[in-house]
Design a protein around this motif. Structure first.
Motif, PDB file in Angstrom:
ATOM      1  N   TYR A 248     -29.685  21.715 -24.401  1.00 24.61           N
ATOM      2  CA  TYR A 248     -28.542  20.812 -24.248  1.00 24.61           C
ATOM      3  C   TYR A 248     -28.619  20.094 -22.909  1.00 24.61           C
ATOM      4  N   SER A 249     -28.233  18.844 -22.909  1.00 25.46           N
ATOM      5  CA  SER A 249     -28.204  18.075 -21.658  1.00 25.46           C
ATOM      6  C   SER A 249     -27.023  18.527 -20.809  1.00 25.46           C
TER       7      SER A 249
ATOM      8  N   PRO B 282     -24.231  15.043 -20.738  1.00 28.11           N
ATOM      9  CA  PRO B 282     -23.952  14.368 -22.015  1.00 28.11           C
ATOM     10  C   PRO B 282     -23.046  13.153 -21.830  1.00 28.11           C
ATOM     11  N   ASP B 283     -22.344  13.113 -20.676  1.00 25.92           N
ATOM     12  CA  ASP B 283     -21.504  11.938 -20.397  1.00 25.92           C
ATOM     13  C   ASP B 283     -22.362  10.678 -20.273  1.00 25.92           C
TER      14      ASP B 283
ATOM     15  N   PRO C  69     -25.372  10.760 -24.274  1.00 26.90           N
ATOM     16  CA  PRO C  69     -24.755  11.458 -25.409  1.00 26.90           C
ATOM     17  C   PRO C  69     -25.738  11.782 -26.536  1.00 26.90           C
TER      18      PRO C  69
ATOM     19  N   GLN D  47     -27.225  15.206 -26.080  1.00 33.16           N
ATOM     20  CA  GLN D  47     -26.269  16.297 -25.831  1.00 33.16           C
ATOM     21  C   GLN D  47     -26.860  17.589 -26.397  1.00 33.16           C
TER      22      GLN D  47
ATOM     23  N   THR E  28     -30.941  17.207 -33.207  1.00 31.51           N
ATOM     24  CA  THR E  28     -29.577  17.730 -33.153  1.00 31.51           C
ATOM     25  C   THR E  28     -29.441  18.973 -34.027  1.00 31.51           C
TER      26      THR E  28
END
Lengths: 353, 397
Positions: B71-72, B75-76, B79, B82, B132
């Motif tokens: 996961y990043s 993510p802001d 995205p 993420q 994902t």
């Protein structure tokens, strides 16, 4: 529902017919020019291999291009090597030259055979890893650009295996390379006391430390780190994500030399510390590139034919390795982990430089 | 989507060596995940720090391994990465491919993931880099349909790998490809459902040149070797000498570590009882010298990278084992060793570390292997000898 546990594709269905026909009956091989291998079977049949470099991190578009080339010259058969190279496998000698021309026009380096520097085995780095102390693909690209000619020629005393791992976990298992480039942290992990109680198991975090530097603080459901004992391996961070260790100002790269895995002449051996720290200086890591290039050039001009880097150093002595390369020897070069005393000199047999 | 500005990474498009940045940009043109990956990597280059968080538990039905959660931590900003999980696809042994199967892999990955790969990861798997959570199962379904399966991850048997062996190499003393494939197929459960104290790696090299670095990188190393005399074709030796391409005395005899060779300008004499099968002379005189006829493997165990108690090179535990399909003796030994490790190992303790802690003496007895001199460089030099109870009763009598 998909079938599970079917295992990998059966390699026997992936072999070019010339290999299936001569499997286990190869007689000898020759390297007519860098990057080209010719294997001759007992039957007299020949297999031509053309080895090309790859950045390892490749797109599906790039893979499709490789497929297109393999279809054109190799009846659709190819393989990859343990050092991330692409090998085009040909049964038809007449197609070797046209393939080499096409690879050249498309910018594929051909080489990595014999007394050369093959592709650099490396890890994920900042591209996709959660514990890196440096990037992997970037330093590798910067270095390969600079030592490109050693890939496409065979003019070294022996082959030089270079590998890069972006932290001590060493997904790339670089610890037995002629030259190893290893990302290191240099500052202690910082437990985030608000998060540790929720994300970490205290006993396994304490047990994760090889030097016993971590103590449980049961009252506050967290841990403390003894700064004196910590040697920044980052293993605790893998077990407990709430104690980050990455430090942009202090993380960097160490250089190790003289390891090998082959049994030829001398036993497999670990690489030893040459340079304890060089800064992370993206995008081209000039300090790292210069340091590695210097070691290669000193080796190339001083080693005898067939000597690997470690064999050359063993012959001339570490004293001379440091004087010839101009690398400063420091207290960091003297081991202080559990088997340290085995590396101390207990004789008067040494050289002055 | 606006094109991501990557002034630092752009520098790595220059130069002669193939550029991973070009590949990332190729993928980014078609795929928003790859575009955000590029953006996040540029940020790492600017800030000199990684931006990936620890993986959570993600996977596909029925498996506990093969997928690495990623996961990043920004993510802001990015995205589309993420969640950006890796799938490890078990490579065909020896990394041989037909283009139709390779294209199929590309089609599946373009449909489900970032379009970026590692060909290959260090352990050997084809690495599909980034997708994902909701694409994991459909991607696996498509892979399985196409005949691909996932490799190992976590505290499981990791994807075994092998050198090219009899597929192309005249030095192969064992069929490394078949042994590796057989082990992989036999131990699917161990690979896909983590059940060990930590990772367990098996690598098979067909000769002492050890092209897959099994001695350095695997808990269980299989390295081809031979007994008996090196086969010599004296005419071919003379041809090498006559060609002037090689100085037999200087490059072959003088560099032999056991000094077991003599060359009088006509005949190469090998004192085979002194040879330790290092491969140097065979590597150099490949048309003239070949490994002996009686072939098998040396089994070594315990190799690993530094984490936790320091790096180890594997140790000899069986000097010579004949290896013929279905490799029952080999696989039974693997299982016996894993049982002992599973029983005694602490969490995250590799096999080599456990043997260091418990003692080779205890290990050998547990798996029923006899102590032989080939196992050590030298006998102990300290007097801290342990005796078994039955040894003492003998003494008392």
């Amino acid at each position: 529902m998909a079938k599970t546990d079917i295992g990998p594709l059966d390699y026997k269905t992936m072999l070019p017919p010339v290999i299936s026909r001569n499997y286990g009956k190869w007689r000898y091989h020759e390297i007519p020019r860098p990057g080209v291998l010719v294997h001759t079977a007992e039957s007299g049949e020949k297999l031509y291999t053309v080895r090309a470099g790859s950045p390892r991190l490749i797109s599906t578009e790039h893979i499709r291009e490789i497929c297109e080339i393999a279809d054109k010259y190799c009846d659709g058969y190819l393989r990859f090597t343990s050092r991330h190279n692409i090998e085009f496998l040909l049964a038809d000698a007449a197609k070797v030259e046209p393939l080499l021309k096409e690879l050249e026009s498309r910018g594929y380096p051909v080489g990595g055979t014999g007394h050369a520097i093959s592709n650099i085995v490396h890890t994920q780095g900042w591209v996709h890893c959660h514990t890196p102390a440096t990037d992997a693909s970037g330093p590798v690209k910067a270095l390969m650009d600079e030592i490109y000619d050693y890939f496409t020629t065979m003019k070294l005393p022996n082959h030089v295996r270079i590998a890069l791992a972006c932290c001590l976990n060493m997904c790339g298992a670089v610890h037995c390379s002629d030259i190893a480039i290893l990302g290191i942290h240099r500052t202690v992990p910082k437990p985030d006391n608000s998060r540790v109680p929720n994300v970490c198991e205290i006993p396994s975090t304490v047990a994760s430390c090889p030097t016993g530097a971590i103590k449980g603080d049961m009252k506050n459901k967290t841990v403390t780190v003894n700064n004196e004992k910590c040697m920044y391996c980052g293993n605790c961070y893998t077990v407990c994500p709430a104690m980050p260790i990455a430090d942009p100002d202090n993380d960097g790269i160490s250089i190790w030399v003289g390891g090998k895995v082959s049994n030829a002449r001398t036993p497999p051996t670990f690489s030893k510390l040459a340079i304890p720290y060089l800064p992370n200086n993206p995008p081209r890591w000039p300090e790292v590139v210069d340091a590695v290039k210097n070691i290669i050039e000193v080796y190339a001009s001083h080693a005898r034919k067939h000597e690997r880097v470690g064999e050359w150093i063993e012959r001339v002595g570490w004293e001379r390795f440091f004087s010839l390369t101009g690398i400063p020897f420091t207290d960091k070069h003297i081991d202080d982990f559990d088997m340290a005393s085995e590396t101390f000199r207990s004789s008067t047999l040494f050289k002055w430089r | 989507m606006a094109k991501t500005e990557t002034p630092l990474l752009d520098e790595l498009e220059k130069g002669k060596w193939p550029s991973f940045v070009k590949d990332m940009k190729q993928a980014a043109k078609k795929n928003p995940m790859a575009e955000d990956l590029l953006g996040q990597l540029e940020l790492s280059y600017k800030e000199k720090i990684g931006h990936w968080k620890h993986g959570g538990i993600v996977g596909v039905k029925g498996y506990g391994s093969g997928v690495i959660g990623r996961y990043s931590d920004r993510p802001d900003l990015f995205p589309n990465v993420q969640a950006f999980h890796t799938m490890r696809v078990n490579h065909p042994t020896g990394w041989f491919y037909k283009t139709d199967k390779l294209r199929q892999l590309c089609d599946i990955w373009d449909k489900h993931g970032s379009g970026l790969t590692n060909m290959h990861g260090s352990t050997g798997d084809a690495i599909l880099l980034g997708t994902t959570t909701d694409h994991l199962q459909p991607c696996f379904d498509d892979l399985s349909e196409a005949g691909y399966d996932l490799g190992g991850s976590g505290s499981a048997l990791r994807t075994p790998s092998a050198c090219v062996g009899q597929g192309r190499c005249e030095w192969a003393c064992i069929d490394s490809l078949d042994i590796c494939y057989n082990i992989t197929m036999s131990f699917q459960d161990q690979m896909h459902r983590p059940m060990f104290p930590y990772k367990f790696k098996i690598k098979v090299s067909a000769c002492p040149n050890d092209c897959v670095a099994s001695i350095a990188r695997s808990d269980f190393s299989v390295i081809g070797t031979w007994k008996g005399d090196i086969r010599i074709d004296q005419e071919a030796v003379q041809a090498y000498a006559a060609s002037g391409a090689i100085d037999i005395q200087k490059e072959v005899c003088d560099l032999c570590p056991t000094k077991c060779m003599e060359w009088d300008g006509k005949k190469l004499k090998i004192y085979n009882e002194d040879c330790n099968r290092c491969m140097h002379c065979i590597n150099l005189l490949t048309k003239a010298l070949r490994p002996g006829e009686e072939k098998g493997a040396t089994i070594l165990i315990g190799g690993k990278a530094p984490i936790l108690e320091g790096a180890l090179l594997s140790w000899v535990i069986v000097p010579f084992m004949k290896l013929e399909p279905p490799y029952t003796e080999l696989k039974e030994l693997v299982l016996k060793i894993q049982d002992w490790w599973d029983e005694n190992g602490k969490s995250r303790e590799r096999l080599g570390e456990l043997i260091k802690r418990m003692g080779m003496r205890v290990f050998l007895r547990a798996v029923g292997l006899p102590a032989v001199p080939q196992m050590v460089k030298a006998p102990r030099a300290n007097p801290y000898i342990f005796f078994w109870p039955e040894d003492i009763q003998k003494e008392v009598k």
